[in-house]
Design an enzyme around this catalytic site. Structure first.
Site, PDB file in Angstrom:
ATOM      1  N   SER A 137     -29.990 -45.114  53.044  1.00 52.84           N
ATOM      2  CA  SER A 137     -30.519 -46.625  53.570  1.00 52.84           C
ATOM      3  C   SER A 137     -31.984 -46.842  53.287  1.00 52.84           C
ATOM      4  O   SER A 137     -32.392 -48.057  52.823  1.00 52.84           O
ATOM      5  CB  SER A 137     -30.113 -46.838  54.841  1.00 52.84           C
ATOM      6  OG  SER A 137     -28.803 -46.923  55.223  1.00 52.84           O
TER       7      SER A 137
ATOM      8  N   HIS B  21     -35.548 -48.076  62.157  1.00 55.41           N
ATOM      9  CA  HIS B  21     -34.629 -47.202  61.163  1.00 55.41           C
ATOM     10  C   HIS B  21     -34.840 -47.688  59.926  1.00 55.41           C
ATOM     11  O   HIS B  21     -35.639 -48.739  59.777  1.00 55.41           O
ATOM     12  CB  HIS B  21     -33.236 -47.780  61.690  1.00 55.41           C
ATOM     13  CG  HIS B  21     -32.359 -46.581  62.539  1.00 55.41           C
ATOM     14  ND1 HIS B  21     -31.176 -46.093  62.402  1.00 55.41           N
ATOM     15  CD2 HIS B  21     -33.103 -45.807  63.538  1.00 55.41           C
ATOM     16  CE1 HIS B  21     -30.749 -45.354  63.201  1.00 55.41           C
ATOM     17  NE2 HIS B  21     -32.023 -44.901  63.960  1.00 55.41           N
TER      18      HIS B  21
ATOM     19  N   GLU C 286     -30.691 -57.482  59.854  1.00 57.99           N
ATOM     20  CA  GLU C 286     -29.718 -56.377  59.569  1.00 57.99           C
ATOM     21  C   GLU C 286     -28.540 -56.076  60.661  1.00 57.99           C
ATOM     22  O   GLU C 286     -28.744 -55.750  61.873  1.00 57.99           O
ATOM     23  CB  GLU C 286     -30.418 -54.913  59.666  1.00 57.99           C
ATOM     24  CG  GLU C 286     -29.731 -53.763  58.943  1.00 57.99           C
ATOM     25  CD  GLU C 286     -29.950 -52.381  59.484  1.00 57.99           C
ATOM     26  OE1 GLU C 286     -29.482 -51.571  58.872  1.00 57.99           O
ATOM     27  OE2 GLU C 286     -30.962 -52.385  60.438  1.00 57.99           O
TER      28      GLU C 286
ATOM     29  N   ASP D  94     -22.515 -49.474  59.367  1.00 63.94           N
ATOM     30  CA  ASP D  94     -23.044 -48.132  58.799  1.00 63.94           C
ATOM     31  C   ASP D  94     -22.390 -47.109  59.955  1.00 63.94           C
ATOM     32  O   ASP D  94     -21.942 -46.126  59.590  1.00 63.94           O
ATOM     33  CB  ASP D  94     -24.429 -48.056  58.628  1.00 63.94           C
ATOM     34  CG  ASP D  94     -24.840 -46.567  57.919  1.00 63.94           C
ATOM     35  OD1 ASP D  94     -24.110 -46.466  57.049  1.00 63.94           O
ATOM     36  OD2 ASP D  94     -25.532 -46.359  58.424  1.00 63.94           O
TER      37      ASP D  94
ATOM     38  N   HIS E 182     -19.810 -44.290  59.254  1.00 63.41           N
ATOM     39  CA  HIS E 182     -20.123 -42.925  59.498  1.00 63.41           C
ATOM     40  C   HIS E 182     -19.036 -42.249  60.280  1.00 63.41           C
ATOM     41  O   HIS E 182     -18.619 -40.954  60.023  1.00 63.41           O
ATOM     42  CB  HIS E 182     -21.705 -42.475  59.917  1.00 63.41           C
ATOM     43  CG  HIS E 182     -22.554 -42.776  58.956  1.00 63.41           C
ATOM     44  ND1 HIS E 182     -22.625 -41.846  57.945  1.00 63.41           N
ATOM     45  CD2 HIS E 182     -23.498 -43.390  58.893  1.00 63.41           C
ATOM     46  CE1 HIS E 182     -23.689 -41.925  57.196  1.00 63.41           C
ATOM     47  NE2 HIS E 182     -24.376 -43.065  57.443  1.00 63.41           N
TER      48      HIS E 182
ATOM     49  N   ASP F  69     -26.444 -52.342  51.862  1.00 70.87           N
ATOM     50  CA  ASP F  69     -27.536 -51.374  51.477  1.00 70.87           C
ATOM     51  C   ASP F  69     -26.999 -50.328  50.359  1.00 70.87           C
ATOM     52  O   ASP F  69     -27.408 -49.815  49.401  1.00 70.87           O
ATOM     53  CB  ASP F  69     -28.822 -50.815  52.242  1.00 70.87           C
ATOM     54  CG  ASP F  69     -27.728 -50.208  53.381  1.00 70.87           C
ATOM     55  OD1 ASP F  69     -26.471 -50.605  53.523  1.00 70.87           O
ATOM     56  OD2 ASP F  69     -28.398 -49.614  54.203  1.00 70.87           O
ATOM     57  N   HIS F  70     -25.718 -49.914  50.850  1.00 73.01           N
ATOM     58  CA  HIS F  70     -24.841 -49.012  50.207  1.00 73.01           C
ATOM     59  C   HIS F  70     -23.424 -49.161  50.538  1.00 73.01           C
ATOM     60  O   HIS F  70     -23.363 -49.809  51.628  1.00 73.01           O
ATOM     61  CB  HIS F  70     -25.371 -47.496  50.379  1.00 73.01           C
ATOM     62  CG  HIS F  70     -25.606 -47.255  51.910  1.00 73.01           C
ATOM     63  ND1 HIS F  70     -24.407 -47.051  52.664  1.00 73.01           N
ATOM     64  CD2 HIS F  70     -26.412 -47.176  52.532  1.00 73.01           C
ATOM     65  CE1 HIS F  70     -24.752 -46.808  54.031  1.00 73.01           C
ATOM     66  NE2 HIS F  70     -26.096 -46.999  53.772  1.00 73.01           N
TER      67      HIS F  70
END
Length: 543
Positions: free
Chosen positions: A244, A295, A478, A483, A487, A528-529
């Site tokens: 990130s 973060h 955000e 995310d 995960h 972001d990904h």
């Protein structure tokens, strides 16, 4: 032992299964079909409706990011500047300039996709075209399949390519809108640094970035022909996948850099993020996140550091306090609202020798120094015992607007993030996958739910304060819990997180419509990904 119970509703019998095992699922959660799907997948390690990672025969074979192409949605502007014939991926010399080398098998004369650094270019172009308000809305970790499964749960409509439908940000047409997708690969992976000296030890890292469309697909919905390619393990072409901070740096500064870098180049040299440049031109700037305030993604909105884990120093940059990278201090953002509240640690080796025991993300002395009650510049709104979080935040917003002050909001539950929303709209997660065994679900107290805010509350609060401080402003929002859910290979949390962010988007566009409209506003919504969720049976998620 399993307990079966049932009750009649009309002419049918509804049966619930209460499983007393590691899934920790309750009777109420069983009534939610997606919670049950997640719990069953954790228990059996199988799911015919989807899987995480390269192995289709098991529910979970990969628990981190991937090199997938990522969706980009724009409102108030289009993507004509960067895609198709304008794509950097069609031009070998442009790619070499971008990466600092020519990535293997990355030139594609027919590329419709563009690069993540173009998100920065789009923001610049919006300002140059006369836009006075720019919003960068980041759903951390949200790739195309993550978006699609959430949309199907909402609308019941299945789609197999393109923008899709079923969420506010997919369907909204109150402004000119566009859709495309980008490459998120970093410059390098495997760089070592020293946070105490703020130096990079091996600038070239261990693995280079790039994107091979023959293996990863030339659109997010195209088949991946080598399942190991998106995770950097292909025997044909190996490219680094992003994390990130490198991706956030691309969006805020327009450069490729190493994984874990925070607005620094591959040598550790400072790069100016767009928010600080605009601030110097009279713009107010703000940052909002559903996860801790410093973060990777929120930190990259403003701060500099050679490593993303130097949290207290990143926060110091954000709030205008002396930091390891900026001993003289930066001006600081006008608004910072996020998580991290209540997360205390006596030691944290990742933050270097200047770590102050206590809250992991903001040192007590820094928090005290910025508070208007002590002569500082920020009205501070913290999670407060027995007080509703939205009321605490709303009161602080009014005070900041009336006094011309800045705003700092600090909330959170377990892990420092806001309570995880689930697919049914509640806050009742079921078990996730750990590294080798199921992880117990987070359980929220009444206080956790009462005393915290939602992402939509944070976003509107930021808009109100920024707009009171200047008619020109830049804001990052955000939705970080997408995310965290991905995960954990938790489809219930993942859908809930996307819906939470989508709800915030709806509130933001309503605010814009009521405050001048889109003529002077640009909003870019992206991730972001990606992760590696594969939706194998979409109809399983139809209501």
């Amino acid at each position: 032992m399993n307990l079966i119970s049932g009750f009649k509703t009309g002419a049918s019998i509804v049966t619930f299964l209460l499983i007393a095992d590691a899934s920790q699922i309750t009777l109420a959660q069983i009534a939610d079909p997606i919670a049950k799907m997640q719990a069953d997948a954790v228990e059996t390690r199988q799911a015919d409706w989807g899987h995480w990672g390269p192995n289709p025969n098991t529910y979970s074979s990969w628990k981190t990011h991937s090199n997938r192409l990522i969706p980009v949605y724009t409102f108030g502007i289009d993507l004509n500047l960067v895609r198709g014939e304008k794509s950097v991926y069609r031009d070998a010399s442009a790619l070499e300039k971008l990466y600092g080398y020519l990535p293997e098998k990355t030139v594609n004369p027919e590329a419709e996709y563009f690069d993540q650094t173009d998100i920065y270019r789009l923001q610049r172009a919006a300002i140059e075209s006369g836009k006075k308000r720019v919003i960068l809305f980041v759903f951390d970790g949200m790739d195309w399949d993550t978006t699609r499964v959430a949309a199907i749960t909402q609308s019941g409509k299945i789609y197999h390519k393109g923008r899709g439908e079923g969420l506010h940000f997919l369907d909204y047409r109150g402004a000119p809108t566009d859709y495309g997708y980008c490459v998120t690969s970093p410059r390098t992976e495997g760089t070592s640094v020293n946070v105490d000296t703020q130096t990079v030890l091996n600038p070239e890292g261990k693995l280079r970035g790039g994107y091979d469309p023959s293996l990863g697909g030339d659109a997010p919905w195209q088949p991946i022909t080598d399942a190991d390619y998106p995770i950097g393990k292909s025997k044909q072409t190996r490219h680094a996948y992003a994390e990130s901070s490198a991706t956030a740096t691309s969006m805020t500064t327009g450069i490729k850099t190493y994984n874990d870098a925070m607005n620094v180049d591959f040598m550790g040299r400072e790069v100016l993020p767009i928010a600080r440049d605009l601030q110097g031109k009279g713009f107010a700037v703000g940052v909002v996140s559903s996860v801790p305030i410093s973060h990777a993604t929120p930190g990259c909105a403003y701060a500099n550091n050679v490593h993303r884990n130097d949290y207290q120093d990143l926060t110091r940059d954000l709030i205008g306090r002396p930091s390891i990278y900026h001993p003289g201090g930066l001006p600081g953002v006008d608004v910072l609202i996020g998580g991290g509240w209540g997360i205390d640690k006596d030691k944290d080796g990742g933050q270097g020798k200047n770590y102050v025991p206590g809250n992991k993300y903001i040192a007590a002395e820094d928090l005290a120094a910025i508070d208007v009650a002590n002569g500082g510049r920020y009205v501070v709104a913290q999670r407060t015992e027995d007080m509703a979080g939205p009321d605490v935040l709303s009161k602080a917003v009014q005070q900041a607007k009336e006094n011309g002050s800045r705003l700092f909001g600090y909330f959170g539950a377990q892990g420092g993030h806001l309570p995880f929303r689930t697919a049914d709209g509640g806050y009742n997660p079921v078990a996730s996958f750990g590294s080798s065994k199921p992880e117990k679900a987070e359980v929220y107290s009444k206080a956790d739910l009462l005393e915290n805010v939602k992402l939509k509350d944070m976003a509107v609060a930021a808009l109100e304060v920024l707009d009171s401080r200047s008619d020109q402003w830049w804001l990052m929002i955000e939705c970080g819990d997408v995310d965290w859910a991905n995960h954990s290979n938790n489809i219930d949390n993942s859908i809930g997180a996307v819906l939470s962010g989508d709800e915030a988007f709806a509130e933001v566009v309503t605010w814009i419509e009521q405050h001048g409209g889109w003529d002077e506003t640009a909003l870019i919504l992206t991730a972001d990904h990606g992760h590696y969720f594969n939706l194998d049976r979409p109809e399983a998620f139809q209501p």
